[in-house]
Scaffold this motif. Structure first.
Motif, short mmCIF file in Angstrom:
data_model
loop_
_atom_site.label_atom_id
_atom_site.label_comp_id
_atom_site.label_asym_id
_atom_site.label_seq_id
_atom_site.Cartn_x
_atom_site.Cartn_y
_atom_site.Cartn_z
N ARG A 1 0.41 5.34 -19.19
CA ARG A 1 -0.70 6.19 -18.74
C ARG A 1 -1.29 5.71 -17.18
N PRO A 2 -2.16 6.19 -16.50
CA PRO A 2 -2.64 5.29 -15.69
C PRO A 2 -4.03 4.22 -16.10
N ARG B 1 5.16 5.32 -15.63
CA ARG B 1 3.60 5.84 -15.25
C ARG B 1 3.73 7.36 -15.52
N LYS C 1 1.37 10.49 -14.76
CA LYS C 1 0.02 10.85 -14.32
C LYS C 1 -0.49 11.85 -14.66
#
Length: 261
Positions: A121-122, A143, A145
């Motif tokens: 995850r960010p 990652r 988003k």
């Protein structure tokens, strides 16, 4: 879990996963987690129990990460990869950390090294592997988003599936960077147990490569720094952690791990 781009030494590699693939991933996640064999997506009825929706969102996120890497491999190396959407019988059936399969002349070929793709995850800072799933030779962080509350709010899904989801290839690590296997059982360099929280690890970017597997040195750094705790309490009994700022972006080396060439 993923760090932000300012903490990496080289730019991250962006990939967009398109709506058609997202819908495929969602249907797979819904079917495998909710035992719903209907085709299509019924957004008028997303009243899954909370724990079930959490599993669906987690599975969806993982498939999106695999699709992102499939695109990356084709674009960067010209390699065709197979993303597995098959439903295996039995609740505990899985791929044992073998997320990457080569396609050559429409035949599936095992990779030289097992690669486990971890969706992140960010804002996250750690790659985490549950101890009982420490199967693979290589761990790759992607990652994805998605909204921060995707695991608790199914109302996001309809809008999500109508436009591309942005992803970043963060980097990868071999298992030797995650745990010491010189003894009978692996000993993680960064163990996190159930009920514990992760700690902010940006300061570890200053640790030289030759010290990164030295637990005594790392423990001294932790005592000196007194890092703050971040995120929720962990649920898995034991997690093997690695700072995402330590992941390699030597993509040619990853290709050799996959193809053996």
């Amino acid at each position: 879990m993923a760090s932000d781009s300012s903490s990496t030494k080289t730019p991250l590699t962006p990939v967009n996963v398109e709506p058609e693939d997202l819908k495929h991933a969602f249907n797979f996640a819904r079917t495998i987690c909710a035992e719903d064999n209907q085709s299509g997506i019924d957004f008028g009825n997303l009243s899954f129990p909370r724990k079930m929706w959490d599993r669906i969102a987690d599975c969806f996120e993982g498939k999106v990460a695999e699709l992102a890497f499939q695109q990356f491999a084709k674009r960067t190396w010209g390699l065709d990869l197979y993303v597995d959407f098959e439903i295996y019988e039995g609740q505990h059936s899985h791929d044992f950390g073998d997320d990457v399969v080569l396609l050559r002349q429409n035949k599936r070929i095992k990779t030289a090294s097992k690669v486990d793709i971890k969706a992140t995850r960010p804002g996250s800072q750690w790659l985490l592997v549950e101890a009982h799933k420490f199967w693979s030779h290589v761990y790759l962080a992607v990652r994805v988003k998605l909204p921060t509350d995707i695991e608790t709010n199914p109302k996001h899904m309809q809008a999500l599936l109508e436009k591309p989801v942005a992803c970043d290839l963060i980097g990868f690590a071999e298992r030797a960077a995650i745990a010491d296997e010189s003894g009978a059982t692996p000993v993680p360099f960064f163990p996190f147990r159930a009920g514990e929280r992760l700690f902010a690890n940006r300061f570890l970017d200053r640790v030289r490569n030759e010290h990164r597997s030295n637990r005594r040195y790392i423990n001294a750094c932790l005592r000196n720094e007194g890092p703050r705790r971040i995120g929720p309490q962990l649920r898995a009994q034991l997690n093997y952690g690695l700072p995402l700022i330590w992941l390699s972006q030597d993509w040619d080396r990853l290709k050799r791990e996959i193809t053996g060439e």
